[in-house]
Every structure is written in structure tokens, then in C-alpha cells.
Enzyme design. Structure first.
Site, mmCIF file in Angstrom:
data_model
loop_
_atom_site.group_PDB
_atom_site.id
_atom_site.type_symbol
_atom_site.label_atom_id
_atom_site.label_comp_id
_atom_site.label_asym_id
_atom_site.label_seq_id
_atom_site.Cartn_x
_atom_site.Cartn_y
_atom_site.Cartn_z
ATOM 1 N N ARG A 133 0.805 -1.221 0.000
ATOM 2 C CA ARG A 133 0.000 0.000 0.000
ATOM 3 C C ARG A 133 0.844 1.280 0.000
ATOM 4 O O ARG A 133 0.469 2.274 -0.600
ATOM 5 C CB ARG A 133 -0.951 0.001 1.189
ATOM 6 N N LYS A 144 4.803 -19.294 5.808
ATOM 7 C CA LYS A 144 4.144 -19.824 6.991
ATOM 8 C C LYS A 144 3.648 -18.657 7.828
ATOM 9 O O LYS A 144 4.202 -17.575 7.663
ATOM 10 C CB LYS A 144 5.102 -20.726 7.776
ATOM 11 N N HIS A 204 11.120 -22.618 5.711
ATOM 12 C CA HIS A 204 12.499 -22.233 5.379
ATOM 13 C C HIS A 204 13.530 -23.242 5.884
ATOM 14 O O HIS A 204 14.655 -23.268 5.417
ATOM 15 C CB HIS A 204 12.801 -20.806 5.840
ATOM 16 N N LYS A 257 17.583 -25.137 4.277
ATOM 17 C CA LYS A 257 18.900 -25.172 4.947
ATOM 18 C C LYS A 257 19.718 -26.323 4.364
ATOM 19 O O LYS A 257 19.223 -27.430 4.196
ATOM 20 C CB LYS A 257 18.735 -25.367 6.462
ATOM 21 N N GLU A 310 16.606 -21.948 20.945
ATOM 22 C CA GLU A 310 16.993 -20.587 20.570
ATOM 23 C C GLU A 310 17.320 -19.796 21.827
ATOM 24 O O GLU A 310 16.639 -19.921 22.837
ATOM 25 C CB GLU A 310 15.850 -19.894 19.835
ATOM 26 N N ASP A 354 4.412 -22.440 16.184
ATOM 27 C CA ASP A 354 5.517 -21.683 15.612
ATOM 28 C C ASP A 354 6.643 -22.593 15.119
ATOM 29 O O ASP A 354 7.241 -22.332 14.079
ATOM 30 C CB ASP A 354 6.062 -20.709 16.669
ATOM 31 N N HIS A 403 8.697 -26.796 11.225
ATOM 32 C CA HIS A 403 10.125 -27.119 11.185
ATOM 33 C C HIS A 403 10.451 -28.474 11.836
ATOM 34 O O HIS A 403 11.157 -29.293 11.266
ATOM 35 C CB HIS A 403 10.945 -26.028 11.875
ATOM 36 N N LYS A 421 12.408 -21.005 23.421
ATOM 37 C CA LYS A 421 13.074 -19.703 23.371
ATOM 38 C C LYS A 421 13.783 -19.527 24.705
ATOM 39 O O LYS A 421 13.469 -20.212 25.679
ATOM 40 C CB LYS A 421 12.050 -18.572 23.216
HETATM 41 C C1 BG6 Z 1 10.495 -19.073 12.454
HETATM 42 C C2 BG6 Z 1 9.784 -18.837 13.758
HETATM 43 O O1 BG6 Z 1 9.693 -19.834 11.593
HETATM 44 O O2 BG6 Z 1 11.697 -19.769 12.690
HETATM 45 C C3 BG6 Z 1 10.671 -18.071 14.714
HETATM 46 O O3 BG6 Z 1 8.605 -18.092 13.528
HETATM 47 C C4 BG6 Z 1 12.004 -18.766 14.864
HETATM 48 O O4 BG6 Z 1 10.057 -17.920 15.982
HETATM 49 C C5 BG6 Z 1 12.621 -19.069 13.505
HETATM 50 O O5 BG6 Z 1 12.859 -17.909 15.604
HETATM 51 C C6 BG6 Z 1 13.850 -19.908 13.643
HETATM 52 O O6 BG6 Z 1 14.483 -19.990 12.397
HETATM 53 P P1 BG6 Z 1 16.042 -20.227 12.302
HETATM 54 O O7 BG6 Z 1 16.295 -20.359 10.842
HETATM 55 O O8 BG6 Z 1 16.701 -19.025 12.930
HETATM 56 O O9 BG6 Z 1 16.327 -21.465 13.059
#
Ligand code: BG6
Length: 484
Positions: A43, A147, A177, A181, A215, A234, A239, A329
Site C-alpha cells: 500500500r 508460513k 524455510h 537449509k 533458541e 511456531d 520445522h 526460546k
Molecule cells: C520461524 C519462527 O519460523 O523460525 C521463529 O517463527 C524462529 O520464531 C525461527 O525464531 C527460527 O528460524 P532459524 O532459521 O533461525 O532457526
């Protein structure tokens, strides 16, 4: 064949942080197909020049030392901007001729990339259909969806239905994603390009599998999103289940999209769904202690920032081998790893003493960082009688091949342009993944079931997760990767 990548949600974070840097890197490495155009759509009003300048600044920041102004100057003329509103049909009625004109008579393969907030997925797809922008008789038209794909099985089914009203499944690329990797793809190479692992990759030799995505970061300013999802939606639905599928699947007949996805789907179908009582015994949920103090987090929030789940795969290969999935986290370090924990040797000849419990062999696939593989085994400590120690054979990509790992989006964007969907989730795959997660999520939404275990930041999650493993006579492999 020329390509046009139309990014919806162009003024958002994903575009500047991931997509444009990845395309720039492909250009720098000479891998971006000739005549690739990027068209931003959102926008905010920008001229082409203003958008290019903004992106030059953000790309320089996110690419770091590999950024060169000279390469950018070559890349920038292929970037365009067209302001519009996803909710307004007239925006699409003007986008269509704009793209046609850019592409000229030759036309182009088009990639519509939905980098928007999820609530815009359905309207964007419908508008593309209404504006007759998906017809493929002359050139391919592809749709990329980020996602989260739905928030549960029902919403994912509904979204798939809406997408399929406009696009054929073969045109749809759902991003996870993690599949981009290098080390995740290497799980397939390790298993299916080497003959020595297959004979032991099953219930006869494997005691259990641990898949951890830890993380160090906290939620920071992402509470608006995170409060609505929590760790299961999440990290697990996408993943972690993807990592589990690649670890557990059978060898596909061919290395091609549907053959690979068929095998992953079989794994997901074989996962035993957790019943009401199982959620209590087979999962642990936690929250880091300062979570409720983060901006925009409800003071009584029950959102889980840590989860551990035990899944069973009911098939011949894995019967009785639990897969422990864990993510959190505010953990002690950033590490994603798959641990194949083998069974104990059948008979121990050596007296290891009561203080040194005998540890069985394990194979650790380090997904990130310190990408590599370690095999842990016992050796004799020299000059110390028959004292044993668990040591490892260690391989690291950086040592062997030098350089860093490319960001996943480079591979994924290139694959979309080339029409290779191997590293994208198919509709049935996404729905099956939700059907595994939904019962756990529903269980967790019942107050106190299982109790929300608080944990200190900087550790390995709540003590309850350790105790839970102990009760099963197992222990987590808690190790921060050593970067050499
Ligand atoms: C994302 C999540 O899909 O993946 C995040 O929404 C997360 O919360 C991230 O931090 C982790 O990705 P990576 O590539 O840093 O392991």
C-alpha cells in the site's frame, strides 16, 4: 525464459530482511537467471527509485561484508514497485497490465510471493484469480505462501480449498524455510547416498531420536504474533515435523518433488495421534520466567515458549522408537540438532564403574550452527587401565568446505523459479502436520494440562522436561555446539 517475482507485502520485514538480500546474493554469485525482475506491491507509495534506495540500505545491512555497491547498481534496475491494496480489485486490474508491459511480448514465468500477514493470503489469491493472472497457457504462474499456513487443521483445509479454487496444486509452493537449509537437505544425502547407515537406521539399532531446536533469543517485540501461536504452532507443526520426516522417511523412488513428498506424507500418516490422556503424559510445556513481562504479553499469559513432545511412528521401521521433539526460546544457546541415540551394546565387558554410566553410541546431525555431523563412540583412555571415554568423530562443513552457509531463501527462490517443489510442503503434508499438532494444542489450552512449567532463561527449559525424560530412563543430549 525471463522471470518476474511479484512480492505482495513488499514494504514488510521479510522482503527487506530475507527476500531481496537472497536475490541480491544470487545475482552476486551469478546464479540469478538473466532477465529476472522483482516487482514490489504494497500500500505504501514509493517510486521505483525510492524503493531501490531503501532496499540498497537494508540489503547492505543484512548482507554484510559481501555487499558491493557496484553489484547493487547492476541489480537495482531489475527492481520495480507498484503500489496497491490487496483488498481492492482495481489494484489488481492495474497490476496485470503493468506486469504485461514490463514483460513485453516475450512474457515471463511469474512468481507471486505472498510475504504479507496471513490474513491477506485468501484475498490475494482470490484477486489474482479474478484478475485472470494465473492462467498458464503461455507461461508458468506460481504462488509462494509463507508460513503460518493456517492456525489449525480446519483453517489450513479452508486455506487449501481457497487456494485450489484458483491455483492447481502444482503451481503452489508452501515455504518452510528449514527445508532450504543445506544441512537439512544433507539429512537425505547422509541417509541415501551412503550405504552404511541404512542397515542400522531402524528399531533394531535405534533406541530413540531427539530433535531439538533451541533458541537463545527471547520473544522481544514479537508478542503480537507469538501470543497467538506459541511454540507448537511456531516451531513444531512445520520445522520440527519436517526434520522428523526427513529422519524417518523411506528412500523415495526418485529425487523429485512428489516422490519425496509422498514418503514424508507416509511418515506423518503413521504418527500416532496423542489422545486426551497422552497429552498429559507425553508432552511438557514451559514458559520462560520473564515472558509475562515482555511488551504486549498478557500478565496471565499461558502461551508456551518451550515444548517437548514424544511421538511414536507406527510402522515397521520405527515401531517402539520414540521421537522426542523439543523447542524453546530463551534457552542456553542456539542449536538445532537431530540426535540418533543407538541402543546399548548387548553386553558390557568393561567395568565402567558406578560413577560413569555407560552411554550408548549416538549420531548427532548439527543442523545449525557449527553445521556438521558427529559420531560418538567409546575409546580406551591410554595408560589408564581399561578406563573408557565417550569420544567423537566430528565433521564440520566449515572446516571441510570453507565459507558460510547460504541463507535458505537463496535456494528456495531459485527452486521456485525453476519449478522444483521438492523443498516445499504439499497441501496434504501441511494438513497432516496440523492433525498431529491440533490434539496437543487443544490439550495445552485446557488450564493446567499439563502444568505450565516455568524456567529460567539461559538453561535447557523447565526441570520438568529433565524429570520427564528421566522417568523414561533417558536423558536429553544438552550440548551447545562447539564452533571450530
Ligand atoms: C520461524 C519462527 O519460523 O523460525 C521463529 O517463527 C524462529 O520464531 C525461527 O525464531 C527460527 O528460524 P532459524 O532459521 O533461525 O532457526
Amino acid at each position: 525464459m525471463p522471470h518476474t517475482i511479484v512480492i505482495f507485502g513488499a514494504s514488510g520485514d521479510l522482503t527487506s530482511r530475507k527476500l531481496v538480500p537472497a536475490l541480491y546474493e544470487l545475482k552476486r554469485k551469478g546464479r540469478l537467471p538473466d532477465q529476472t525482475r522483482i516487482v514490489g506491491f504494497s500500500r505504501t507509495k514509493f517510486s521505483n527509485e525510492a524503493w531501490r534506495e531503501n532496499l540498497a540500505e537494508t540489503t547492505a545491512r543484512f548482507v554484510g561484508e559481501d555487499f558491493s555497491r557496484a553489484t547493487w547498481e547492476e541489480f537495482a534496475p531489475s527492481i520495480f514497485y507498484h503500489a496497491g491494496d490487496i483488498d481492492r480489485p482495481e489494484s489488481f486490474r492495474s497490476l496485470a497490465p503493468y506486469l504485461d508491459e514490463l514483460e513485453g511480448e516475450r512474457g515471463a514465468t511469474r512468481v507471486y510471493y505472498l510475504a504479507t500477514a496471513p490474513r491477506f493470503y485468501e484475498p490475494a489469491v482470490a484477486q489474482l484469480g479474478e484478475a485472470a493472472m494465473v492462467e498458464e497457457s503461455l507461461h508458468p504462474r506460481r504462488l509462494v505462501i509463507e508460513k503460518p499456513f493456517g492456525t489449525d487443521l480446519k483453517t489450513a483445509q479452508e486455506l487449501n480449498r481457497k487456494v485450489h479454487e484458483v491455483f492447481h496444486e502444482s503451481q503452489v509452493y508452501r515455504i518452510d524455510h528449514y527445508l532450504g537449509k543445506e544441512t537439512v537437505q544433507n539429512v537425505l544425502v547422509l541417509r541415501f547416498a551412503n550405504g552404511i547407515f541404512e542397515p542400522i537406521w531402524n528399531r533394531n539399532y535405534v533406541d530413540h531420536v531427539q530433535i531439538t531446536a533451541a533458541e537463545e533469543v527471547t520473544i522481544g517485540h514479537r508478542a503480537g504474533y507469538y501470543e497467538t501461536v506459541g511454540v507448537l504452532r511456531d516451531m513444531f507443526q512445520n520445522h520440527l515435523l519436517q526434520l522428523m520426516c526427513l529422519t524417518a522417511m523411506e528412500a523415495p523412488a526418485r529425487f523429485e518433488a512428489d516422490a519425496i513428498r509422498d514418503e514424508k506424507v507416509k511418515v506423518l500418516r503413521s504418527v500416532r495421534r496423542l489422545g486426551r490422556e497422552d497429552v498429559f503424559t507425553d508432552s511438557v510445556r514451559g514458559q520462560y520466567r520473564k515472558y509475562r513481562d515482555e511488551p504486549n504479553v498478557a500478565p496471565d499469559s499461558e502461551t508456551a515458549t518451550f515444548g517437548a513432545v514424544k511421538l511414536q511412528i507406527d510402522n515397521w521401521r520405527w515401531q517402539g522408537v520414540p521421537f522426542y521433539l523439543r523447542s524453546g526460546k530463551a534457552m542456553s544457546c542456539r542449536t538445532t540438532q537431530i540426535v540418533i541415540q543407538f541402543r546399548q551394546a548387548p553386553h558390557m565387558l568393561f567395568d565402567v564403574g558406578p560413577r560413569a554410566p555407560y552411554e550408548a553410541n549416538r549420531l548427532v546431525l548439527q543442523v545449525q550452527p557449527a553445521e556438521g555431523i558427529q559420531l560418538h563412540f567409546h575409546t580406551k583412555v591410554p595408560d589408564a587401565g581399561m578406563k573408557l571415554r565417550l569420544t567423537d568423530l566430528s565433521f564440520q562443513f566449515a572446516e571441510k568446505f570453507g565459507g558460510g552457509m547460504p541463507d535458505s531463501y537463496q535456494r528456495l527462490l531459485l527452486d521456485v523459479m525453476q519449478g522444483d517443489a521438492s523443498l516445499f510442503s504439499r497441501s496434504d503434508e501441511v494438513e497432516l502436520a496440523w492433525s498431529i499438532i491440533d490434539p496437543i494444542q487443544q490439550g495445552w489450552e485446557r488450564p493446567g494440562w499439563p502444568p505450565l512449567a516455568l524456567y529460567e532463561a539461559g538453561g535447557w527449559g523447565p526441570p520438568a522436561a529433565e524429570e520427564w525424560m528421566c522417568k523414561q530412563h533417558r536423558q536429553w543430549f544438552d550440548a551447545c555446539p562447539v564452533l571450530k
